[in-house]
Design a protein around this motif. Structure first.
Motif, PDB file in Angstrom:
ATOM      1  N   ALA A 133      43.006  38.468  23.915  1.00 24.01           N
ATOM      2  CA  ALA A 133      41.894  37.820  24.616  1.00 24.01           C
ATOM      3  C   ALA A 133      40.992  37.042  23.677  1.00 24.01           C
ATOM      4  N   GLN A 134      40.593  35.860  24.136  1.00 19.96           N
ATOM      5  CA  GLN A 134      39.529  35.094  23.498  1.00 19.96           C
ATOM      6  C   GLN A 134      38.294  35.385  24.347  1.00 19.96           C
ATOM      7  N   VAL A 135      37.283  35.978  23.747  1.00 22.97           N
ATOM      8  CA  VAL A 135      36.127  36.464  24.493  1.00 22.97           C
ATOM      9  C   VAL A 135      34.855  35.773  24.004  1.00 22.97           C
ATOM     10  N   THR A 136      34.092  35.247  24.948  1.00 17.37           N
ATOM     11  CA  THR A 136      32.784  34.676  24.654  1.00 17.37           C
ATOM     12  C   THR A 136      31.765  35.398  25.525  1.00 17.37           C
ATOM     13  N   GLU A 174      32.524  42.816  23.783  1.00 14.53           N
ATOM     14  CA  GLU A 174      33.646  42.054  23.238  1.00 14.53           C
ATOM     15  C   GLU A 174      34.691  42.995  22.634  1.00 14.53           C
ATOM     16  N   LYS A 175      34.257  43.976  21.889  1.00 17.65           N
ATOM     17  CA  LYS A 175      35.176  44.919  21.246  1.00 17.65           C
ATOM     18  C   LYS A 175      35.996  45.685  22.288  1.00 17.65           C
ATOM     19  N   MET A 176      35.356  46.159  23.341  1.00 15.19           N
ATOM     20  CA  MET A 176      36.068  46.914  24.371  1.00 15.19           C
ATOM     21  C   MET A 176      37.108  46.045  25.080  1.00 15.19           C
ATOM     22  N   ILE A 177      36.744  44.801  25.361  1.00 12.97           N
ATOM     23  CA  ILE A 177      37.686  43.903  26.030  1.00 12.97           C
ATOM     24  C   ILE A 177      38.873  43.612  25.117  1.00 12.97           C
ATOM     25  N   LYS A 178      38.599  43.333  23.833  1.00  7.71           N
ATOM     26  CA  LYS A 178      39.684  43.008  22.900  1.00  7.71           C
ATOM     27  C   LYS A 178      40.581  44.219  22.608  1.00  7.71           C
ATOM     28  N   GLU A 179      40.032  45.410  22.670  1.00  6.16           N
ATOM     29  CA  GLU A 179      40.871  46.596  22.475  1.00  6.16           C
ATOM     30  C   GLU A 179      41.855  46.756  23.625  1.00  6.16           C
ATOM     31  N   ALA A 180      41.425  46.440  24.838  1.00  6.65           N
ATOM     32  CA  ALA A 180      42.287  46.589  26.007  1.00  6.65           C
ATOM     33  C   ALA A 180      43.189  45.376  26.228  1.00  6.65           C
ATOM     34  N   ILE A 181      42.708  44.199  25.830  1.00 10.00           N
ATOM     35  CA  ILE A 181      43.451  42.948  26.009  1.00 10.00           C
ATOM     36  C   ILE A 181      43.479  42.254  24.650  1.00 10.00           C
ATOM     37  N   PRO A 182      44.397  42.675  23.772  1.00 11.97           N
ATOM     38  CA  PRO A 182      44.362  42.245  22.361  1.00 11.97           C
ATOM     39  C   PRO A 182      44.397  40.737  22.117  1.00 11.97           C
ATOM     40  N   HIS A 184      22.035  41.802  31.175  1.00 11.41           N
ATOM     41  CA  HIS A 184      22.633  40.761  32.010  1.00 11.41           C
ATOM     42  C   HIS A 184      23.423  39.810  31.119  1.00 11.41           C
ATOM     43  N   TYR A 185      24.735  39.896  31.222  1.00  9.63           N
ATOM     44  CA  TYR A 185      25.616  39.095  30.378  1.00  9.63           C
ATOM     45  C   TYR A 185      26.518  38.193  31.212  1.00  9.63           C
ATOM     46  N   ALA A 186      27.005  37.152  30.574  1.00  7.57           N
ATOM     47  CA  ALA A 186      28.082  36.328  31.107  1.00  7.57           C
ATOM     48  C   ALA A 186      29.224  36.420  30.102  1.00  7.57           C
ATOM     49  N   ALA A 187      30.430  36.579  30.608  1.00  7.54           N
ATOM     50  CA  ALA A 187      31.596  36.676  29.731  1.00  7.54           C
ATOM     51  C   ALA A 187      32.664  35.699  30.202  1.00  7.54           C
ATOM     52  N   GLU A 188      33.236  34.996  29.244  1.00 10.01           N
ATOM     53  CA  GLU A 188      34.417  34.182  29.505  1.00 10.01           C
ATOM     54  C   GLU A 188      35.558  34.830  28.736  1.00 10.01           C
ATOM     55  N   VAL A 189      36.618  35.167  29.456  1.00  8.45           N
ATOM     56  CA  VAL A 189      37.759  35.840  28.847  1.00  8.45           C
ATOM     57  C   VAL A 189      39.010  35.031  29.163  1.00  8.45           C
ATOM     58  N   VAL A 190      39.712  34.608  28.110  1.00 10.04           N
ATOM     59  CA  VAL A 190      40.943  33.841  28.249  1.00 10.04           C
ATOM     60  C   VAL A 190      42.067  34.662  27.628  1.00 10.04           C
ATOM     61  N   SER A 191      43.123  34.900  28.408  1.00 15.17           N
ATOM     62  CA  SER A 191      44.235  35.708  27.906  1.00 15.17           C
ATOM     63  C   SER A 191      45.531  35.305  28.581  1.00 15.17           C
ATOM     64  N   GLU A 192      46.591  35.268  27.812  1.00 15.88           N
ATOM     65  CA  GLU A 192      47.918  34.992  28.360  1.00 15.88           C
ATOM     66  C   GLU A 192      48.306  36.074  29.373  1.00 15.88           C
ATOM     67  N   SER A 193      47.803  37.281  29.187  1.00 18.86           N
ATOM     68  CA  SER A 193      48.156  38.381  30.105  1.00 18.86           C
ATOM     69  C   SER A 193      47.605  38.150  31.516  1.00 18.86           C
ATOM     70  N   ALA A 218      28.470  38.483  34.634  1.00 17.94           N
ATOM     71  CA  ALA A 218      29.061  37.334  35.309  1.00 17.94           C
ATOM     72  C   ALA A 218      30.359  37.033  34.578  1.00 17.94           C
ATOM     73  N   LEU A 219      31.468  37.104  35.283  1.00 18.12           N
ATOM     74  CA  LEU A 219      32.774  37.062  34.641  1.00 18.12           C
ATOM     75  C   LEU A 219      33.551  35.820  35.024  1.00 18.12           C
ATOM     76  N   GLN A 220      34.093  35.159  34.009  1.00 18.06           N
ATOM     77  CA  GLN A 220      34.986  34.019  34.222  1.00 18.06           C
ATOM     78  C   GLN A 220      36.252  34.314  33.431  1.00 18.06           C
ATOM     79  N   THR A 221      37.385  34.336  34.121  1.00 16.92           N
ATOM     80  CA  THR A 221      38.658  34.657  33.453  1.00 16.92           C
ATOM     81  C   THR A 221      39.670  33.550  33.717  1.00 16.92           C
ATOM     82  N   SER A 222      40.609  33.409  32.775  1.00 16.25           N
ATOM     83  CA  SER A 222      41.679  32.435  32.949  1.00 16.25           C
ATOM     84  C   SER A 222      42.776  32.677  31.927  1.00 16.25           C
TER      85      SER A 222
END
Length: 77
Positions: free
Chosen positions: A19-22, A9-17, A32-41, A70-74
């Motif tokens: 971002a809402q990360v779950t 989560e920290k690495m994603i938020k540092e690169a995509i400030p 084995h992780y699943a990540a949901e990342v929501v960002s205006e970018s 497992a990645l879900q982005t929007s």
């Protein structure tokens, strides 16, 4: 040594400030992780481009220290 969810989560938020990360540990093994990342970018970008942005944020750890994600982005609604 596997990554923990807070590191991911920290690495994603540092690169995509904005971002809402779950992050969810899918198997309880720290590999084995699943990540949901929501960002205006992400708006106007293809799903592949969005995923590339997240993988870039992980600085080459995907497939190594981080075995599976497992990645879900929007963009936000």
């Amino acid at each position: 040594m596997p990554m923990n969810a807070s590191e991911i989560e920290k690495m994603i938020k540092e690169a995509i400030p904005d971002a809402q990360v779950t992050i969810r540990d899918m198997a309880g093994d720290g590999d084995h992780y699943a990540a949901e990342v929501v960002s205006e970018s992400f708006r106007g970008k293809s799903r592949v481009q969005q995923h590339q942005m997240v993988y870039q944020a992980l600085q080459g750890k995907m497939g190594g220290v981080l075995h599976a994600l497992a990645l879900q982005t929007s963009a936000p609604d």
